[in-house]
Design a protein around this motif. Structure first.
Motif, PDB file in Angstrom:
ATOM      1  N   UNK A  18      84.655 -15.353  43.423  1.00  0.00           N
ATOM      2  CA  UNK A  18      84.136 -15.908  42.106  1.00  0.00           C
ATOM      3  C   UNK A  18      84.808 -13.975  41.300  1.00  0.00           C
ATOM      4  N   UNK A  26      74.149 -16.811  37.946  1.00  0.00           N
ATOM      5  CA  UNK A  26      73.826 -18.025  38.337  1.00  0.00           C
ATOM      6  C   UNK A  26      75.087 -19.453  39.666  1.00  0.00           C
ATOM      7  N   UNK A  28      77.278 -21.417  42.362  1.00  0.00           N
ATOM      8  CA  UNK A  28      77.299 -22.055  43.106  1.00  0.00           C
ATOM      9  C   UNK A  28      77.357 -21.704  44.490  1.00  0.00           C
ATOM     10  N   UNK A  34      80.070 -17.657  47.623  1.00  0.00           N
ATOM     11  CA  UNK A  34      79.541 -18.488  45.972  1.00  0.00           C
ATOM     12  C   UNK A  34      81.309 -19.039  45.629  1.00  0.00           C
ATOM     13  N   UNK A  35      80.826 -20.061  45.420  1.00  0.00           N
ATOM     14  CA  UNK A  35      81.767 -21.049  44.897  1.00  0.00           C
ATOM     15  C   UNK A  35      82.713 -21.448  43.638  1.00  0.00           C
ATOM     16  N   UNK A  36      81.488 -20.798  42.797  1.00  0.00           N
ATOM     17  CA  UNK A  36      81.726 -20.806  41.102  1.00  0.00           C
ATOM     18  C   UNK A  36      80.502 -20.436  40.910  1.00  0.00           C
ATOM     19  N   UNK A  37      80.524 -19.751  39.677  1.00  0.00           N
ATOM     20  CA  UNK A  37      79.854 -19.224  39.024  1.00  0.00           C
ATOM     21  C   UNK A  37      79.355 -20.806  37.622  1.00  0.00           C
ATOM     22  N   UNK A  38      78.380 -20.586  37.375  1.00  0.00           N
ATOM     23  CA  UNK A  38      77.122 -21.775  36.733  1.00  0.00           C
ATOM     24  C   UNK A  38      77.461 -21.296  34.959  1.00  0.00           C
ATOM     25  N   UNK A  39      77.316 -21.710  34.417  1.00  0.00           N
ATOM     26  CA  UNK A  39      78.072 -21.344  32.949  1.00  0.00           C
ATOM     27  C   UNK A  39      76.540 -22.034  32.470  1.00  0.00           C
ATOM     28  N   UNK A  40      75.938 -20.970  31.533  1.00  0.00           N
ATOM     29  CA  UNK A  40      75.029 -21.160  30.998  1.00  0.00           C
ATOM     30  C   UNK A  40      75.049 -22.316  29.716  1.00  0.00           C
ATOM     31  N   UNK A  43      75.291 -25.916  30.664  1.00  0.00           N
ATOM     32  CA  UNK A  43      74.212 -25.925  31.149  1.00  0.00           C
ATOM     33  C   UNK A  43      73.785 -26.612  29.822  1.00  0.00           C
TER      34      UNK A  43
ATOM     35  N   UNK B   3      68.018 -24.195  35.259  1.00  0.00           N
ATOM     36  CA  UNK B   3      69.500 -25.182  35.678  1.00  0.00           C
ATOM     37  C   UNK B   3      69.396 -26.202  36.756  1.00  0.00           C
ATOM     38  N   UNK B   7      66.815 -30.507  34.894  1.00  0.00           N
ATOM     39  CA  UNK B   7      67.479 -31.529  34.525  1.00  0.00           C
ATOM     40  C   UNK B   7      66.679 -32.747  35.888  1.00  0.00           C
ATOM     41  N   UNK B 196      84.540 -28.519  41.044  1.00  0.00           N
ATOM     42  CA  UNK B 196      84.449 -26.710  41.152  1.00  0.00           C
ATOM     43  C   UNK B 196      85.707 -26.143  41.712  1.00  0.00           C
ATOM     44  N   UNK B 197      86.322 -26.031  42.285  1.00  0.00           N
ATOM     45  CA  UNK B 197      87.467 -25.649  43.661  1.00  0.00           C
ATOM     46  C   UNK B 197      88.255 -25.743  43.321  1.00  0.00           C
ATOM     47  N   UNK B 247      79.746 -30.201  33.723  1.00  0.00           N
ATOM     48  CA  UNK B 247      81.005 -28.988  33.188  1.00  0.00           C
ATOM     49  C   UNK B 247      80.216 -27.726  33.319  1.00  0.00           C
ATOM     50  N   UNK B 248      79.280 -27.648  34.096  1.00  0.00           N
ATOM     51  CA  UNK B 248      77.785 -26.471  34.156  1.00  0.00           C
ATOM     52  C   UNK B 248      78.906 -25.533  35.201  1.00  0.00           C
ATOM     53  N   UNK B 249      79.694 -26.572  35.906  1.00  0.00           N
ATOM     54  CA  UNK B 249      80.026 -26.100  37.603  1.00  0.00           C
ATOM     55  C   UNK B 249      81.715 -26.860  37.660  1.00  0.00           C
ATOM     56  N   UNK B 255      88.971 -23.842  40.441  1.00  0.00           N
ATOM     57  CA  UNK B 255      88.265 -22.018  40.030  1.00  0.00           C
ATOM     58  C   UNK B 255      90.076 -21.474  41.693  1.00  0.00           C
ATOM     59  N   UNK B 257      90.914 -18.721  42.316  1.00  0.00           N
ATOM     60  CA  UNK B 257      90.973 -17.404  43.704  1.00  0.00           C
ATOM     61  C   UNK B 257      90.592 -18.657  44.770  1.00  0.00           C
ATOM     62  N   UNK B 258      90.222 -18.985  44.902  1.00  0.00           N
ATOM     63  CA  UNK B 258      89.744 -19.906  46.316  1.00  0.00           C
ATOM     64  C   UNK B 258      90.882 -21.188  46.192  1.00  0.00           C
TER      65      UNK B 258
END
Lengths: 61, 361
Positions: A18, A26, A28, A34-40, A43, B3, B7, B196-197, B247-249, B255, B257-258
């Motif tokens: 990340x 926040x 994931x 942690x594979x991703x940041x949650x975009x507030x 959201x 979050x 939902x 997400x990745x 879309x929040x993730x 990603x 980097x991943x």
């Protein structure tokens, strides 16, 4: 490594995949990473879109 | 929780339920390919909210389920060797192999440990330099980057007693195999965590080549309901496309980097999927420079042929061609405490989920 809390339990998780992780973000969490940041922003945007969804979008009607 | 609770809001779900009911114009079949979605759909009772004309079927997205039996057999052989510590995610320990399972072996005193991440397995190797530590590396694009991180660290630190028994897989080729198999679906509820990745772009060939709708979806009830509504509208409007609900993730690019670390350590290869057999370019193997960490090189064993278990219809279920309640073993001989097939083992497995939430189909 960072401390992350899920449902009240605190774990050590790797944040090396990340960019710019900051305390309070926040994320994931998957298999210890942690594979991703949650975009507030996104959201809240999704909730707004659902809120504004109506039949008029269903153009086939 | 932030979050999550939003939902799960009752009024929001009610609204989406009404919108879906007002939108249906015939029959719809959508496939969720992620085991996490299968679990969420049952857990939140999504099917009970949908009109009967919308059918949801499960696909090949539970990593434990699609991993072949010969993989478990290899893990069992390696675990039986002297000075070996086997490390694994929890689910895999209970999957039956041809003769034994890791759980049985552990009860016989073999050193088999459950870990929460690849880095925990690597730490086990650091702390036990006189042992060979093997990590059972399964999972899709969500898990493979984590394994890649552990391999890179092992290489940088010159750790020589760490190995992976690798069965990492890639989602898009399996989705293409489902389509080629002739399953009659109108669209995919696409896996949100994979995307997400990888970014949503990996699914773009599906609407382009096969004219099927794709919505990358989150795991809460409002996510699932909104995605189903989006897929219904795509079909109604006869414009199959790729949309991102989650879309929040998820972004189009994912990603980076991943992806970079995964590509640095792994390269695509053919891989065996339960129910499908060998699928071209659907797996990941270690690149030449990291081969010394491959358990296939470090241990010798004769691999058994992959074949489905007698009487078990796991393979058909993973192909979206049948449902658990059609299986004569379901909820009789095959139960979570004593699974016959892999789909009954994992919490993401279709049979396990049905058993917990919906025993009678």
């Amino acid at each position: 490594m960072a401390e992350v809390s899920t449902g009240g339990s605190v774990f050590k998780a790797s944040i090396q995949m990340i960019q710019d992780a900051r305390p309070g973000d926040y994320i994931l969490l998957h298999a210890g990473f942690a594979i991703q940041k949650i975009s507030e922003e996104q959201a809240l945007e999704t909730l707004r879109i659902i809120d504004e969804m109506n039949d008029s979008l269903n153009t086939a009607r | 929780m932030k979050y999550i609770d939003e939902y799960r809001d009752k009024a929001l779900i009610s609204k989406l339920t009404d919108l879906i009911k007002d939108s249906v114009r015939g029959e719809y079949t959508f496939m969720e390919v992620c085991g996490g979605h299968t679990n969420a759909i049952h857990r939140f009772g999504i099917r009970t909210l949908l009109p009967e004309s919308i059918r949801l079927i499960s696909g090949p997205g539970c990593p434990v389920c699609v991993t072949g039996r010969s993989y478990i057999d290899k893990a069992v052989v390696i675990s039986g060797e002297e000075k070996v510590i086997m490390t694994t995610f929890g689910d895999l320990i209970r999957v039956p192999g041809s003769g034994s399972s890791l759980e049985k072996l552990r009860s016989e005193g073999k050193d088999i440990r459950i870990v929460l991440s690849s880095l925990e397995a690597l730490e086990t190797a650091r702390r036990n330099p006189d042992k060979k530590v093997v990590f059972l590396a399964i999972g899709f694009e969500t898990t493979a980057p984590g394994t890649a991180v552990a391999i890179k660290q092992a290489s940088e630190e010159k750790i020589r007693n760490f190995f992976i028994l690798n069965a990492h897989k890639l989602m898009p080729p399996a989705m293409e195999a489902v389509i080629s198999d002739g399953v009659n679906i109108d669209g995919f509820i696409c896996p949100g965590h994979v995307a997400a990745v990888t970014g949503s772009g990996i699914f773009s060939f599906i609407p382009l080549k096969y004219k099927l709708g794709c919505v990358v979806t989150g795991f809460e009830p409002a996510d699932l309901m909104q995605s189903i509504l989006m897929l219904v509208r795509q079909k109604n409007n006869m414009i199959p496309g790729l949309e991102i609900q989650y879309s929040r993730a998820v972004s189009e690019e994912g990603n980076i980097l991943a992806q970079r670390i995964m590509t640095e350590v792994f390269e695509p290869c053919a891989s065996y999927w339960r129910g499908f057999g060998l699928i071209k370019d659907s797996g990941l193997r270690l690149r030449k420079e990291y081969e010394e960490y491959d358990a296939d090189h470090a241990f010798s064993y004769s691999a058994n042929e992959d074949e489905d278990d007698a009487g078990c219809i796991c393979g058909e279920i993973l192909r979206g061609r049948d449902i658990p309640s059609s299986c004569p073993l379901f909820a009789t001989e095959c139960i979570p405490e004593n699974p016959v097939g892999a789909c009954m083992v994992s919490h993401e497995g279709t049979c396990n989920t049905w058993y917990r939430y919906k025993r009678n189909g």
